[in-house]
Write a protein that holds these residues in place. Structure first.
Motif, PDB file in Angstrom:
ATOM      1  N   GLY A  51       0.827  -1.209   0.000  1.00 20.85           N
ATOM      2  CA  GLY A  51       0.000   0.000   0.000  1.00 20.85           C
ATOM      3  C   GLY A  51       0.854   1.248   0.000  1.00 20.85           C
ATOM      4  O   GLY A  51       1.875   1.316   0.693  1.00 20.85           O
ATOM      5  N   ARG A  52       0.420   2.267  -0.757  1.00 18.36           N
ATOM      6  CA  ARG A  52       1.273   3.435  -1.004  1.00 18.36           C
ATOM      7  C   ARG A  52       0.536   4.732  -0.666  1.00 18.36           C
ATOM      8  O   ARG A  52       0.288   5.575  -1.530  1.00 18.36           O
ATOM      9  CB  ARG A  52       1.710   3.423  -2.488  1.00 18.36           C
ATOM     10  CG  ARG A  52       2.406   2.131  -2.872  1.00 18.36           C
ATOM     11  CD  ARG A  52       2.619   1.996  -4.371  1.00 18.36           C
ATOM     12  NE  ARG A  52       1.378   1.950  -5.130  1.00 18.36           N
ATOM     13  CZ  ARG A  52       0.626   0.858  -5.271  1.00 18.36           C
ATOM     14  NH1 ARG A  52       0.990  -0.283  -4.700  1.00 18.36           N
ATOM     15  NH2 ARG A  52      -0.478   0.906  -5.980  1.00 18.36           N
ATOM     16  N   LEU A  53       0.191   4.871   0.592  1.00 15.09           N
ATOM     17  CA  LEU A  53      -0.510   6.078   1.032  1.00 15.09           C
ATOM     18  C   LEU A  53       0.391   7.299   0.864  1.00 15.09           C
ATOM     19  O   LEU A  53       1.586   7.245   1.183  1.00 15.09           O
ATOM     20  CB  LEU A  53      -0.928   5.919   2.495  1.00 15.09           C
ATOM     21  CG  LEU A  53      -1.977   6.870   3.059  1.00 15.09           C
ATOM     22  CD1 LEU A  53      -3.274   6.831   2.250  1.00 15.09           C
ATOM     23  CD2 LEU A  53      -2.252   6.541   4.513  1.00 15.09           C
ATOM     24  N   SER A  54      -0.152   8.386   0.363  1.00 16.06           N
ATOM     25  CA  SER A  54       0.634   9.602   0.135  1.00 16.06           C
ATOM     26  C   SER A  54       1.443   9.989   1.367  1.00 16.06           C
ATOM     27  O   SER A  54       0.927   9.972   2.486  1.00 16.06           O
ATOM     28  CB  SER A  54      -0.296  10.766  -0.226  1.00 16.06           C
ATOM     29  OG  SER A  54      -0.805  10.616  -1.509  1.00 16.06           O
ATOM     30  N   LEU A  57       6.463   5.926   3.514  1.00 13.53           N
ATOM     31  CA  LEU A  57       7.715   5.345   3.021  1.00 13.53           C
ATOM     32  C   LEU A  57       7.440   4.496   1.785  1.00 13.53           C
ATOM     33  O   LEU A  57       8.219   4.525   0.823  1.00 13.53           O
ATOM     34  CB  LEU A  57       8.366   4.506   4.126  1.00 13.53           C
ATOM     35  CG  LEU A  57       9.647   3.755   3.737  1.00 13.53           C
ATOM     36  CD1 LEU A  57      10.735   4.720   3.280  1.00 13.53           C
ATOM     37  CD2 LEU A  57      10.129   2.897   4.905  1.00 13.53           C
ATOM     38  N   ASN A  58       6.351   3.745   1.795  1.00 14.84           N
ATOM     39  CA  ASN A  58       6.037   2.908   0.635  1.00 14.84           C
ATOM     40  C   ASN A  58       5.786   3.734  -0.617  1.00 14.84           C
ATOM     41  O   ASN A  58       6.144   3.323  -1.730  1.00 14.84           O
ATOM     42  CB  ASN A  58       4.816   2.031   0.918  1.00 14.84           C
ATOM     43  CG  ASN A  58       5.172   0.794   1.703  1.00 14.84           C
ATOM     44  OD1 ASN A  58       6.320   0.585   2.080  1.00 14.84           O
ATOM     45  ND2 ASN A  58       4.179  -0.044   1.958  1.00 14.84           N
ATOM     46  N   VAL A  63       7.933   5.530  -5.947  1.00  8.05           N
ATOM     47  CA  VAL A  63       8.496   6.575  -6.812  1.00  8.05           C
ATOM     48  C   VAL A  63       9.840   6.123  -7.370  1.00  8.05           C
ATOM     49  O   VAL A  63      10.090   6.196  -8.585  1.00  8.05           O
ATOM     50  CB  VAL A  63       8.643   7.903  -6.034  1.00  8.05           C
ATOM     51  CG1 VAL A  63       9.541   8.883  -6.793  1.00  8.05           C
ATOM     52  CG2 VAL A  63       7.283   8.527  -5.766  1.00  8.05           C
ATOM     53  N   GLN A  64      10.712   5.665  -6.495  1.00 10.86           N
ATOM     54  CA  GLN A  64      12.051   5.260  -6.930  1.00 10.86           C
ATOM     55  C   GLN A  64      11.991   4.041  -7.844  1.00 10.86           C
ATOM     56  O   GLN A  64      12.709   3.971  -8.859  1.00 10.86           O
ATOM     57  CB  GLN A  64      12.940   4.980  -5.716  1.00 10.86           C
ATOM     58  CG  GLN A  64      13.246   6.205  -4.872  1.00 10.86           C
ATOM     59  CD  GLN A  64      13.858   7.339  -5.692  1.00 10.86           C
ATOM     60  OE1 GLN A  64      14.751   7.119  -6.519  1.00 10.86           O
ATOM     61  NE2 GLN A  64      13.379   8.557  -5.459  1.00 10.86           N
ATOM     62  N   TYR A  65      11.144   3.067  -7.517  1.00 15.63           N
ATOM     63  CA  TYR A  65      11.062   1.854  -8.327  1.00 15.63           C
ATOM     64  C   TYR A  65      10.571   2.167  -9.737  1.00 15.63           C
ATOM     65  O   TYR A  65      11.170   1.722 -10.731  1.00 15.63           O
ATOM     66  CB  TYR A  65      10.120   0.844  -7.664  1.00 15.63           C
ATOM     67  CG  TYR A  65       9.812  -0.339  -8.551  1.00 15.63           C
ATOM     68  CD1 TYR A  65      10.793  -1.278  -8.854  1.00 15.63           C
ATOM     69  CD2 TYR A  65       8.541  -0.507  -9.108  1.00 15.63           C
ATOM     70  CE1 TYR A  65      10.516  -2.358  -9.688  1.00 15.63           C
ATOM     71  CE2 TYR A  65       8.258  -1.582  -9.938  1.00 15.63           C
ATOM     72  CZ  TYR A  65       9.247  -2.505 -10.225  1.00 15.63           C
ATOM     73  OH  TYR A  65       8.987  -3.556 -11.060  1.00 15.63           O
ATOM     74  N   THR A  66       9.483   2.922  -9.867  1.00 13.02           N
ATOM     75  CA  THR A  66       8.941   3.196 -11.193  1.00 13.02           C
ATOM     76  C   THR A  66       9.873   4.087 -12.009  1.00 13.02           C
ATOM     77  O   THR A  66       9.982   3.920 -13.234  1.00 13.02           O
ATOM     78  CB  THR A  66       7.545   3.830 -11.096  1.00 13.02           C
ATOM     79  OG1 THR A  66       7.582   4.958 -10.197  1.00 13.02           O
ATOM     80  CG2 THR A  66       6.534   2.819 -10.563  1.00 13.02           C
ATOM     81  N   LYS A  67      10.556   5.004 -11.356  1.00 15.60           N
ATOM     82  CA  LYS A  67      11.540   5.834 -12.076  1.00 15.60           C
ATOM     83  C   LYS A  67      12.640   4.950 -12.654  1.00 15.60           C
ATOM     84  O   LYS A  67      13.027   5.086 -13.827  1.00 15.60           O
ATOM     85  CB  LYS A  67      12.132   6.880 -11.144  1.00 15.60           C
ATOM     86  CG  LYS A  67      13.223   7.752 -11.782  1.00 15.60           C
ATOM     87  CD  LYS A  67      13.700   8.817 -10.823  1.00 15.60           C
ATOM     88  CE  LYS A  67      14.760   9.714 -11.460  1.00 15.60           C
ATOM     89  NZ  LYS A  67      16.053   9.020 -11.591  1.00 15.60           N
ATOM     90  N   GLY A 278      -1.768   7.100 -14.639  1.00 13.86           N
ATOM     91  CA  GLY A 278      -2.529   6.549 -13.530  1.00 13.86           C
ATOM     92  C   GLY A 278      -1.934   7.103 -12.251  1.00 13.86           C
ATOM     93  O   GLY A 278      -0.923   7.816 -12.295  1.00 13.86           O
ATOM     94  N   HIS A 279      -2.527   6.793 -11.101  1.00 13.09           N
ATOM     95  CA  HIS A 279      -1.985   7.371  -9.862  1.00 13.09           C
ATOM     96  C   HIS A 279      -1.203   6.342  -9.053  1.00 13.09           C
ATOM     97  O   HIS A 279      -1.636   5.207  -8.865  1.00 13.09           O
ATOM     98  CB  HIS A 279      -3.062   8.060  -9.023  1.00 13.09           C
ATOM     99  CG  HIS A 279      -4.134   7.197  -8.462  1.00 13.09           C
ATOM    100  ND1 HIS A 279      -4.001   6.511  -7.269  1.00 13.09           N
ATOM    101  CD2 HIS A 279      -5.392   6.932  -8.885  1.00 13.09           C
ATOM    102  CE1 HIS A 279      -5.118   5.876  -6.987  1.00 13.09           C
ATOM    103  NE2 HIS A 279      -5.980   6.090  -7.963  1.00 13.09           N
ATOM    104  N   LEU A 280      -0.038   6.778  -8.605  1.00 15.46           N
ATOM    105  CA  LEU A 280       0.926   5.908  -7.932  1.00 15.46           C
ATOM    106  C   LEU A 280       0.556   5.643  -6.476  1.00 15.46           C
ATOM    107  O   LEU A 280       0.910   4.601  -5.915  1.00 15.46           O
ATOM    108  CB  LEU A 280       2.320   6.542  -8.029  1.00 15.46           C
ATOM    109  CG  LEU A 280       3.540   5.690  -7.723  1.00 15.46           C
ATOM    110  CD1 LEU A 280       3.541   4.392  -8.513  1.00 15.46           C
ATOM    111  CD2 LEU A 280       4.807   6.477  -8.016  1.00 15.46           C
ATOM    112  N   ASP A 281      -0.136   6.575  -5.849  1.00 18.84           N
ATOM    113  CA  ASP A 281      -0.523   6.373  -4.456  1.00 18.84           C
ATOM    114  C   ASP A 281      -1.725   5.443  -4.370  1.00 18.84           C
ATOM    115  O   ASP A 281      -2.439   5.217  -5.360  1.00 18.84           O
ATOM    116  CB  ASP A 281      -0.859   7.710  -3.792  1.00 18.84           C
ATOM    117  CG  ASP A 281      -2.061   8.400  -4.436  1.00 18.84           C
ATOM    118  OD1 ASP A 281      -2.031   8.596  -5.664  1.00 18.84           O
ATOM    119  OD2 ASP A 281      -3.027   8.736  -3.720  1.00 18.84           O
TER     120      ASP A 281
END
Length: 467
Positions: A51-54, A57-58, A63-67, A278-281
């Motif tokens: 889960g990637r709540l705004s 840390l996740n 962010v780093q992984y998709t970049k 799409g949205h990353l969070d």
């Protein structure tokens, strides 16, 4: 007459290049279904990050992984766009029960709504008043509401085939319910989960107190549909039962995060920008696979599939992975703000934020002339059973880009199972079908390919220029 000319123009354009277009679409779909990356990327986002709540840390790990994954594709540009986002944390697991008499309790499933305040230490216990909508509160008045917990029991309308219409019909209860109930002296609100089936999963989602002073805000939680039915049934028998709930969520200071952006520069019209995103969070209860990990990895795969299929776009194709759609829309607004400040020329934007289910087509926010143009491409999509090309909603994150001439679109997968998982603990990787996800990525790529090949200019636009 003008519409007939548009259709004839599109028909003859399609006839001239149908063979090439059909072959290109076939190659795109073949590459996605036999050599796609969307499922592999989603596996990592869901199972290695979660889960990637705004502001979490996740979210930053995502962010780093998709970049890094976009950089591996050999794109012309990959960068991070800073954006300040809210940071709300859930805290310890919520707890709730129905009390029929002292010592006689039945535990129920709840979760705090995103943005809610915590209960006081020790929780809240009070009598319950059931309403169908927050608009019912005015008729009841302060005398009947003060000191009680308001239970907003509004089911999604089951006979609506478009489940997003059903969701929209009662989402304001979740969003505004606590703010309205607080005005009449309520001590908390419990809101029926926005879910079309009966199960034990409470569904979170954003809520707002508006301009209500902090010291007047009351805690708000969602209750599972099974337990909403239970509570309603018990209240029908005994209006004097008590409800107890405890939650420890809190709102912290804003933190910096990022939109992740990658692009292929156009070979002929590099200043004309096509966005797919799409949205990353995501919310924190599940791992956000359908909402919206699916849209993120599909958007990434649009760029990869274009390259894999040997298509060199005329226009710049940009994938934007937006941050903070769920509880603020800060990423979408920041992207539009920067684009407008740079006077960037966006001609088309496509969003995927409806889950990774089987694609049925697209909805378009555009002129009638442009709609006729894209509808003329339906024969190219027929072999893939994609037929829905209609006017409608595009997406929250691309909405702030809207201006005259810009065409907005949204991928429309089959929506019947989407709200079984939306914002709940069962929005997890095992509920995404690999083939359905890959079909969605291919459908998006196919539409982007055609928009790039033929542009967004229509006969009506040309006539205006000539006039």
């Amino acid at each position: 007459m003008k519409r007939m000319l548009i259709l004839l123009f599109c028909f003859f354009t399609l006839q001239i290049s149908a063979q090439t277009d059909a072959e290109n679409l076939k190659q795109i779909f073949s590459n996605s279904l036999t050599n796609g990356m969307s499922y592999q990327w989603l596996d990592h986002l869901s199972n290695q990050i979660g889960g990637r709540l705004s502001g979490s840390l996740n979210a930053e790990k995502a962010v780093q992984y998709t970049k890094e994954e976009l950089e591996k594709l050999g794109l012309d540009n990959v960068w991070l766009q800073p954006v300040m986002v809210p940071r709300w944390v859930r805290g310890a697991p919520e707890f709730a029960y129905i009390e029929t008499s002292p010592g006689q309790t039945t535990n129920v499933n709840i979760c705090a709504l995103g943005g809610s305040v915590a209960t006081p230490n020790g929780g809240v216990k009070a009598k319950v008043i059931e309403v169908n909508s927050y608009t019912d509160l005015e008729a009841l008045g302060t005398d009947k509401i003060k000191g009680k917990i308001v239970f907003i029991n509004r089911p999604m309308q089951a006979d609506l085939i478009n489940t997003f219409e059903a969701y929209g019909g009662c989402s304001s209860e979740r969003y505004r319910g606590a703010a309205e109930a607080a005005k009449y002296g309520a001590v908390g609100t419990i809101v029926r989960s926005l879910n079309l089936r009966l199960d034990d999963y409470p569904h979170t989602g954003s809520m707002s107190y508006g301009d209500l002073p902090v010291n007047q805000r009351i805690p708000s939680a969602a209750i599972s549909t099974n337990d909403a039915e239970l509570l309603s049934g018990m209240l029908a028998l005994d209006k004097d039962i008590n409800f107890f709930f405890s939650q420890s969520c809190k709102q912290l200071a804003d933190v910096q995060s990022y939109n992740v952006i990658g692009e292929i520069t156009g070979s002929e019209f590099p200043n004309e920008i096509i966005v797919v995103g799409g949205h990353l969070d995501s919310w924190d209860l599940g791992d956000g696979s359908h909402d919206d990990g699916a849209g993120v990895v599909q958007s990434m795969d649009v760029l990869r599939l274009l390259k894999e299929s040997g298509i060199r776009p005329k226009r710049t194709i940009r994938a934007v992975l937006f941050m903070n759609e769920e509880n603020g829309l800060r990423g979408g607004r920041k992207y539009a703000e920067v684009a407008k400040s740079k006077k960037e020329n966006h001609v088309f934007a496509l969003e995927s934020d409806s889950g990774g289910f089987t694609p049925r087509g697209f909805s378009f926010d555009c002129s009638e002339a442009m709609l006729a143009k894209v509808q003329s491409w339906r024969p190219l999509f027929k072999p893939y059973l994609i037929h829905f090309f209609e006017k409608g909603y595009s997406g929250a994150d691309i909405g702030p880009l809207k201006e005259e001439g810009l065409v907005l679109a949204g991928l429309r997968p089959d929506s019947q199972r989407y709200f079984d998982h939306h914002h709940a603990a069962n929005d997890t990787f095992e509920h995404v079908n690999k083939r359905e996800l890959e079909l969605g990525a291919a459908s998006m790529t196919a539409l982007v390919y055609l928009i790039d090949a033929y542009g967004t200019q229509t006969i009506s636009n040309t006539e205006e220029l000539r006039d």
